[in-house]
Design an enzyme around this catalytic site. Sequence first.
Site, PDB file in Angstrom:
ATOM      1  CG  HIS A 106      -2.338   1.079  -4.350  1.00  0.00           C
ATOM      2  ND1 HIS A 106      -1.870   1.860  -3.304  1.00  0.00           N
ATOM      3  CD2 HIS A 106      -3.635   0.817  -4.067  1.00  0.00           C
ATOM      4  CE1 HIS A 106      -2.854   2.061  -2.439  1.00  0.00           C
ATOM      5  NE2 HIS A 106      -3.933   1.444  -2.877  1.00  0.00           N
ATOM      6  CD  GLU A 176       1.462  -5.809  -3.739  1.00  0.00           C
ATOM      7  OE1 GLU A 176       2.523  -5.163  -3.762  1.00  0.00           O
ATOM      8  OE2 GLU A 176       0.726  -5.865  -2.738  1.00  0.00           O
TER       9      GLU A 176
HETATM   10  C1  GAR Z   1       3.262  -3.689  -1.033  1.00  0.00           C
HETATM   11  O1  GAR Z   1       2.094  -4.393  -0.717  1.00  0.00           O
HETATM   12  C2  GAR Z   1       2.939  -2.480  -1.896  1.00  0.00           C
HETATM   13  O2  GAR Z   1       1.907  -2.719  -2.810  1.00  0.00           O
HETATM   14  C3  GAR Z   1       2.510  -1.493  -0.850  1.00  0.00           C
HETATM   15  O3  GAR Z   1       3.442  -1.667   0.193  1.00  0.00           O
HETATM   16  C4  GAR Z   1       3.861  -3.038   0.222  1.00  0.00           C
HETATM   17  C5  GAR Z   1       5.358  -3.067   0.217  1.00  0.00           C
HETATM   18  O4  GAR Z   1       5.819  -4.377   0.410  1.00  0.00           O
HETATM   19  N1  GAR Z   1       2.503  -0.154  -1.366  1.00  0.00           N
HETATM   20  C6  GAR Z   1       1.598   0.763  -1.020  1.00  0.00           C
HETATM   21  O5  GAR Z   1       0.747   0.566  -0.180  1.00  0.00           O
HETATM   22  C7  GAR Z   1       1.739   2.091  -1.759  1.00  0.00           C
HETATM   23  N2  GAR Z   1       0.578   2.908  -1.600  1.00  0.00           N
HETATM   24  P1  GAR Z   1       7.288  -4.791   0.012  1.00  0.00           P
HETATM   25  O6  GAR Z   1       8.238  -3.795   0.702  1.00  0.00           O
HETATM   26  O7  GAR Z   1       7.436  -6.171   0.563  1.00  0.00           O
HETATM   27  O8  GAR Z   1       7.419  -4.731  -1.488  1.00  0.00           O
END
Ligand code: GAR
Length: 203
Positions: A106, A176
């Site tokens: 998250h 992340e």
């Molecule tokens: C990421 O920032 C992840 O942390 C967020 O969506 C993005 C996905 O990016 N997740 C949430 O907000 C879950 N509540 P990605 O498809 O490039 O990994």
Amino acid sequence: MLRLAVFVSGRGSNLRSIHKAIRERRLSAEIVSVISNRDDAPALAFAAAEGIPVLSLERVPIDEHARAVLEFIGANGADFIALAGYMKLIPAEVVAAFRHRMVNIHPALLPDFGGKGMYGHRVHEAVIASGATVSGATVHLVDEEYDRGPIVMQRTVTVEDGDTPETLAARVLQVEHAIYPEALQLFAERRVDIIDNTIIIRS
Ligand code: GAR
């Protein structure tokens, strides 16, 4: 060694960072399946191009999602689930089958700025609007609610003056990409104990 099923909805940068960590031997895992709720998720196309078995749930009726997911990941021998930008609630049957073996990332410091509707740029907009000077990323175990399970790992970033949701998102995303493979490696090394819903990391 983890046999990972990765759930995605969009861009897939976290999926790619996990894939890269495996290739670089920073993470003892294999991605054995990728599941998306959308046919057109770039993450799904990336997985398919890498030869990873993929499943899209877009045309599967909602009441069949749990059965379809369990059948698919069972057939591919997954023993651990990583949610990587998956924007749907995981069916309760899947949570029960993978209790303590499913994590999510998250883009904020949970328990703040999480829950239903808190995803993508909305999270960073809320952080900036709150006046917080610190944000970050959280890896946590998944339970039946959005963003609620015990926290495995967090890392902070500074919220700078003049940050927009885009600039803050980019700073958090770097974190992340660092912590998700690290957190998964703790599970691969069996260093995570869960006692009374509290996480203890063994050194
Ligand atoms: C990421 O920032 C992840 O942390 C967020 O969506 C993005 C996905 O990016 N997740 C949430 O907000 C879950 N509540 P990605 O498809 O490039 O990994």
